[in-house]
Structure formats: C-alpha cells, structure tokens
Write a protein that holds these residues in place. Sequence first.
Motif, mmCIF file in Angstrom:
data_model
loop_
_atom_site.group_PDB
_atom_site.id
_atom_site.type_symbol
_atom_site.label_atom_id
_atom_site.label_comp_id
_atom_site.label_asym_id
_atom_site.label_seq_id
_atom_site.Cartn_x
_atom_site.Cartn_y
_atom_site.Cartn_z
ATOM 1 N N LEU A 1 7.925 -0.934 22.019
ATOM 2 C CA LEU A 1 7.445 -0.730 20.648
ATOM 3 C C LEU A 1 8.315 -1.497 19.654
ATOM 4 C CD1 LEU A 1 5.589 0.725 18.635
ATOM 5 C CD2 LEU A 1 7.194 2.652 18.676
ATOM 6 N N ALA A 2 9.626 -1.480 19.879
ATOM 7 C CA ALA A 2 10.540 -2.202 18.987
ATOM 8 C C ALA A 2 10.258 -3.706 19.010
ATOM 9 C CB ALA A 2 11.989 -1.937 19.392
ATOM 10 N N VAL A 3 9.996 -4.242 20.204
ATOM 11 C CA VAL A 3 9.690 -5.675 20.332
ATOM 12 C C VAL A 3 8.395 -6.010 19.588
ATOM 13 C CG1 VAL A 3 9.014 -7.491 21.955
ATOM 14 C CG2 VAL A 3 10.945 -5.999 22.491
ATOM 15 N N LEU A 4 7.388 -5.157 19.717
ATOM 16 C CA LEU A 4 6.109 -5.392 19.041
ATOM 17 C C LEU A 4 6.272 -5.330 17.522
ATOM 18 C CD1 LEU A 4 3.717 -3.286 21.317
ATOM 19 C CD2 LEU A 4 3.916 -5.782 21.213
ATOM 20 N N ILE A 5 7.078 -4.366 17.035
ATOM 21 C CA ILE A 5 7.316 -4.248 15.594
ATOM 22 C C ILE A 5 8.029 -5.488 15.069
ATOM 23 C CG2 ILE A 5 8.641 -2.996 13.844
ATOM 24 C CD1 ILE A 5 8.060 -0.429 15.441
ATOM 25 N N VAL A 6 9.044 -5.940 15.795
ATOM 26 C CA VAL A 6 9.789 -7.129 15.368
ATOM 27 C C VAL A 6 8.889 -8.363 15.372
ATOM 28 C CG1 VAL A 6 11.640 -8.716 16.021
ATOM 29 C CG2 VAL A 6 12.057 -6.256 16.040
ATOM 30 N N ALA A 7 8.065 -8.489 16.425
ATOM 31 C CA ALA A 7 7.159 -9.643 16.523
ATOM 32 C C ALA A 7 6.186 -9.669 15.348
ATOM 33 C CB ALA A 7 6.401 -9.605 17.846
ATOM 34 N N TYR A 8 5.596 -8.515 15.036
ATOM 35 C CA TYR A 8 4.683 -8.461 13.891
ATOM 36 C C TYR A 8 5.439 -8.653 12.591
ATOM 37 C CZ TYR A 8 1.107 -7.039 10.623
ATOM 38 O OH TYR A 8 0.207 -7.033 9.575
ATOM 39 N N GLY A 9 6.673 -8.149 12.534
ATOM 40 C CA GLY A 9 7.485 -8.315 11.336
ATOM 41 C C GLY A 9 7.778 -9.771 11.027
ATOM 42 N N VAL A 10 8.004 -10.571 12.075
ATOM 43 C CA VAL A 10 8.228 -12.018 11.877
ATOM 44 C C VAL A 10 6.977 -12.659 11.293
ATOM 45 C CG1 VAL A 10 8.653 -14.204 13.056
ATOM 46 C CG2 VAL A 10 9.977 -12.174 13.684
ATOM 47 N N HIS A 11 5.819 -12.290 11.859
ATOM 48 C CA HIS A 11 4.544 -12.787 11.338
ATOM 49 C C HIS A 11 4.361 -12.385 9.874
ATOM 50 C CE1 HIS A 11 0.220 -13.404 10.805
ATOM 51 N NE2 HIS A 11 0.120 -12.119 10.500
ATOM 52 N N ALA A 12 4.632 -11.103 9.572
ATOM 53 C CA ALA A 12 4.467 -10.603 8.206
ATOM 54 C C ALA A 12 5.441 -11.269 7.235
ATOM 55 C CB ALA A 12 4.659 -9.086 8.183
ATOM 56 N N SER A 13 6.636 -11.611 7.716
ATOM 57 C CA SER A 13 7.616 -12.287 6.855
ATOM 58 C C SER A 13 7.090 -13.617 6.346
ATOM 59 C CB SER A 13 8.923 -12.513 7.622
ATOM 60 O OG SER A 13 9.561 -11.302 7.918
ATOM 61 N N PHE A 14 6.431 -14.368 7.237
ATOM 62 C CA PHE A 14 5.846 -15.655 6.824
ATOM 63 C C PHE A 14 4.632 -15.424 5.938
ATOM 64 C CE2 PHE A 14 8.244 -17.082 10.572
ATOM 65 C CZ PHE A 14 8.874 -18.206 10.037
ATOM 66 N N GLU A 15 3.809 -14.455 6.306
ATOM 67 C CA GLU A 15 2.606 -14.170 5.533
ATOM 68 C C GLU A 15 2.960 -13.700 4.123
ATOM 69 O OE1 GLU A 15 -1.553 -12.261 6.844
ATOM 70 O OE2 GLU A 15 0.034 -10.773 6.644
ATOM 71 N N GLU A 16 4.005 -12.886 3.994
ATOM 72 C CA GLU A 16 4.440 -12.365 2.699
ATOM 73 C C GLU A 16 5.370 -13.332 1.957
ATOM 74 O OE1 GLU A 16 3.706 -9.465 1.026
ATOM 75 O OE2 GLU A 16 2.141 -9.199 2.523
ATOM 76 N N GLU A 17 5.746 -14.429 2.612
ATOM 77 C CA GLU A 17 6.645 -15.432 2.016
ATOM 78 C C GLU A 17 7.936 -14.800 1.507
ATOM 79 O OE1 GLU A 17 3.877 -17.038 -0.932
ATOM 80 O OE2 GLU A 17 3.644 -18.811 0.337
ATOM 81 N N ILE A 18 8.561 -14.011 2.372
ATOM 82 C CA ILE A 18 9.786 -13.310 1.995
ATOM 83 C C ILE A 18 10.884 -14.291 1.598
ATOM 84 C CG2 ILE A 18 11.648 -11.833 2.853
ATOM 85 C CD1 ILE A 18 9.094 -10.329 2.232
ATOM 86 N N GLY A 19 10.980 -15.413 2.298
ATOM 87 C CA GLY A 19 11.996 -16.409 1.963
ATOM 88 C C GLY A 19 11.851 -16.913 0.536
ATOM 89 N N SER A 20 10.625 -17.153 0.105
ATOM 90 C CA SER A 20 10.372 -17.610 -1.265
ATOM 91 C C SER A 20 10.759 -16.539 -2.278
ATOM 92 C CB SER A 20 8.896 -17.975 -1.441
ATOM 93 O OG SER A 20 8.533 -19.033 -0.576
ATOM 94 N N LYS A 21 10.477 -15.291 -1.954
ATOM 95 C CA LYS A 21 10.779 -14.195 -2.872
ATOM 96 C C LYS A 21 12.284 -13.986 -3.031
ATOM 97 C CE LYS A 21 6.403 -11.897 -1.898
ATOM 98 N NZ LYS A 21 5.707 -10.792 -1.213
ATOM 99 N N LEU A 22 13.044 -14.395 -2.028
ATOM 100 C CA LEU A 22 14.496 -14.253 -2.097
ATOM 101 C C LEU A 22 15.163 -15.382 -2.875
ATOM 102 C CD1 LEU A 22 15.272 -13.151 1.578
ATOM 103 C CD2 LEU A 22 15.331 -11.704 -0.443
ATOM 104 N N PHE A 23 14.546 -16.569 -2.876
ATOM 105 C CA PHE A 23 15.252 -17.731 -3.410
ATOM 106 C C PHE A 23 14.534 -18.477 -4.537
ATOM 107 C CE2 PHE A 23 16.889 -17.286 0.955
ATOM 108 C CZ PHE A 23 18.249 -17.208 0.681
#
Length: 238
Positions: free
Chosen positions: A157-179
Amino acid sequence: MSGKLMFRLGNDLMMTILMLFAIAYYITGNMVHEIIGIVVLVQFTIHNFLNRRWYKTLFKGKYNVRRILQIGINMLFLITMAAMMISAVLISSDLFPFIPIDNDMALRQLHIQAAYWGFIIMAVHIGLSWGMLINSVRRMTNIKGANPIRTIGLRTLAVLIVAYGVHASFEEEIGSKLFIYSPFGWFSTQSTAKFLIDHLSIMGIYIAGTHYALKFIQKQEESPARKTALAAKLKEDK
C-alpha cells in the motif's frame, strides 16, 4: 493509551487535515480560508505547548544524525508556519481588513510559498515521528507481534501511495508552486475528493521517504556499536 496522548494525536490529525483545506483556497473561498487559518494557528500553538519539553532539551545530550535532522526540520517547520501566519494577517481582507498594506504582492507570494513549503516540511515532520505513530496505533488496536501478511500488505500500500503521489506531484506542479512567482495563487478545477487524494498521496512520498531513511540511518549507527559489543564479548570469552 492516556487521554493526553489521544488529545495530542487528535489535535495533530485535525491540524494536518485543516492545513490541506487551507491550501485548497479555490475550494473554500477567502472567508473560510482565513477562519481555517486561525484554527490552524491555535492548533499549532497547542502542538508546541504540548511539546514544550522538546525545546528544553535542545542543548542537552548527544547529537546523532537522527536528532540533527529532527531539530533542522522542526526549526524549518516553525519558521515556515510563522512566515505563513504573519503574512496571512497582513494580507487578510475579511478577518483583519483594518491593517493597512499598500503593496501586498510580496506578502502574498511569501504566504503562498510558505504554505507549500510548510506542506512539504509538515510531511517530513510526520515522517520523523511515523514509527511512534505506528506504535500508538498498535497499542490502540491491541496489535501484538509481527504478521508477515500484514507487513507485506502495508508495504505494498505504501508503494502504491508513493507511486500515485509522484504522479500527482507532476499533475499538481508542486515544483512550480514551491519556486515560481505567483502572488495570485494557483487555481484548479478538480473536485475536493481528488484534491485530498492527490495531496495526501504527495504527503505519503515524504512521510515514507523520511521514515525509511531514518530506519537506514539507525541501522548504520547501530552497526559499529554491535561490532564493538561483539568484539568485547569475544574478548571476554577468551
């Protein structure tokens, strides 16, 4: 489990959930956003009061890698929360409209970026205490001993959450929101449910990463001690 510990865990859980909704400005609207901010400030103050003994031990004892990381993350979390709360009061348009600010663009940018950095640092902060949280849940549910099937299931379950979290990070553009400079914030048309799933999964990356990094560091620190103890025992046996 004591009532004090239950209250502490409940306060931290509610603060985490409300911080997620505070980020969802486009869902809540400004008035609700500001009210949530006040509640989070109260809960954060309670959190620090309940953990006030930690501040008294800052300059006591030995400093290993785990403790240095914990102090660093906790201080960063405190700084980002302070920056977010102070800037929130200064740019408030509903709860504190009487505070005169002529040019608030810089403050808005500080508030937005402090919120997203606080979101990431909060997840790392939770990861530092994840082992303690797991043990608390085990005591609450009366789980004793290891269970291979349960362990495999939870790690999958942890692996699946992390995998989806990586996908969501790109979809939500978290890097852009930080910088990237965006004083008017970031808008989205996603539903509340998807927002929560995405951001909880993103938190999962940093919680899991921190938790397993600490376990690795702990093993590295214990190895020399075990070798020394084994060598001493062999010497005594001779």
